[in-house]
Design a protein around this motif. Sequence first.
Motif: not given
Length: 365
Positions: A339-365
């Motif tokens: 079950r393990q998976i990693s999502i992007p985490i680094h200093e080049r991510l903007s706040d918008e990138d981070v919000e985008h990642i969160i909202s896509v995950i929260r919308s389900g798959w």
Amino acid sequence: MKFFCTHISKKSVELATRVLESEWVSEGEVAAEFEKALAARLGVQNPVTVNSGTAALHLALAVSKIGPGDEVILPPQTFVATGLVVLMQHAVPVFADIDPMTGNISPQSIAEKITPRTRAIIPVHWGGYPCDMDEINALARRHNLIVIEDAAHALGATYKGKPIGAVSRFTAFSFQAIKHLTTGDGGMLCCLDKKDAHIARKMRWFGIDRSLDKPDILGERVYKLESVGYKYHMNDLAAAVGLGNLEDFPTRLQRRQQIGAYYRRKLQGVPGVTLLRMDNDRTHAYWLFTMLVERREDFIRKLASHGIPSSVVHLRIDRHPVFGGIRKELIGQAEFEARQISIPIHERLSDEDVEHIISVIRSGW
Ligand SMILES: Cc1ncc(COP(=O)(O)O)c(C=O)c1O
């Protein structure tokens, strides 16, 4: 959006250019300065810089005189380098189970794997989250074992107030291209004991002590080789890149930690997501943000369809024929592996990138 990024600061370019123009590109003053700066700014103990994280791990085993027939305990949840260095010494890798809620080696499983032939333990701080080092070092003391932390992912992490690199007899770090602090390729071996650092320093350059063995009238250094050494030293060009990158390392680490804390707040309780456990006696270096998800391939596809990369980064290493195949009794590892998976985490991510990642995950798959 990238999953990993390679950071080369302006300062790195400036310092590397200076080295190139000086024509002294081998190991010299800059490598020595980099070691001093690493110790002073990060609090790591007696750092010995080398040309890869693998070299750092291998040196630790060589300095410890681990050899044929000796057993070394490690987790399968790592990169192959951790196990290969054991084989390089003709020793036997013994795989212990991991805690599926952290990805880190389980002290209880280590205890079960200790035999009269065990000589060392290599805990791996998966993704940058420190292992249970008090328990592991207590076991090591009780059974007279050497602890070599594989901290390839964990530069900047702390354990009970101490920086990783100042906790166990040996700690190996990687400065490979996509690590938080890169020198192109490179690494360092930190040693609590100055004597170990001295031996490692000699062994990283063929077994010759560069500081003592000066050339004589005939033009070759005067030295007597007493044991096997390696060509593992870091050159000044790589050290210049590292020295430059060290300046903004704290800011970049802080940004990763801020994103990590935000992900944890926003992804808590999302159906299909299980966050890993974090204890507040240690801090995470967040080279990776790993979590457990249901229906992993659907998760990967959904993220990819929104331009977000995700990865398992490394699958268990015991599966490779060179290590003898999957150890079926390691049920914590099997649970994590599924079950393990990693999502992007680094200093080049903007706040918008981070919000985008969160909202896509929260919308389900
Ligand atoms: C856990 C772990 N240990 C060791 C290494 C080896 O480091 P290097 O690539 O610098 O040799 C890596 C890889 O990068 C790693 O992920």
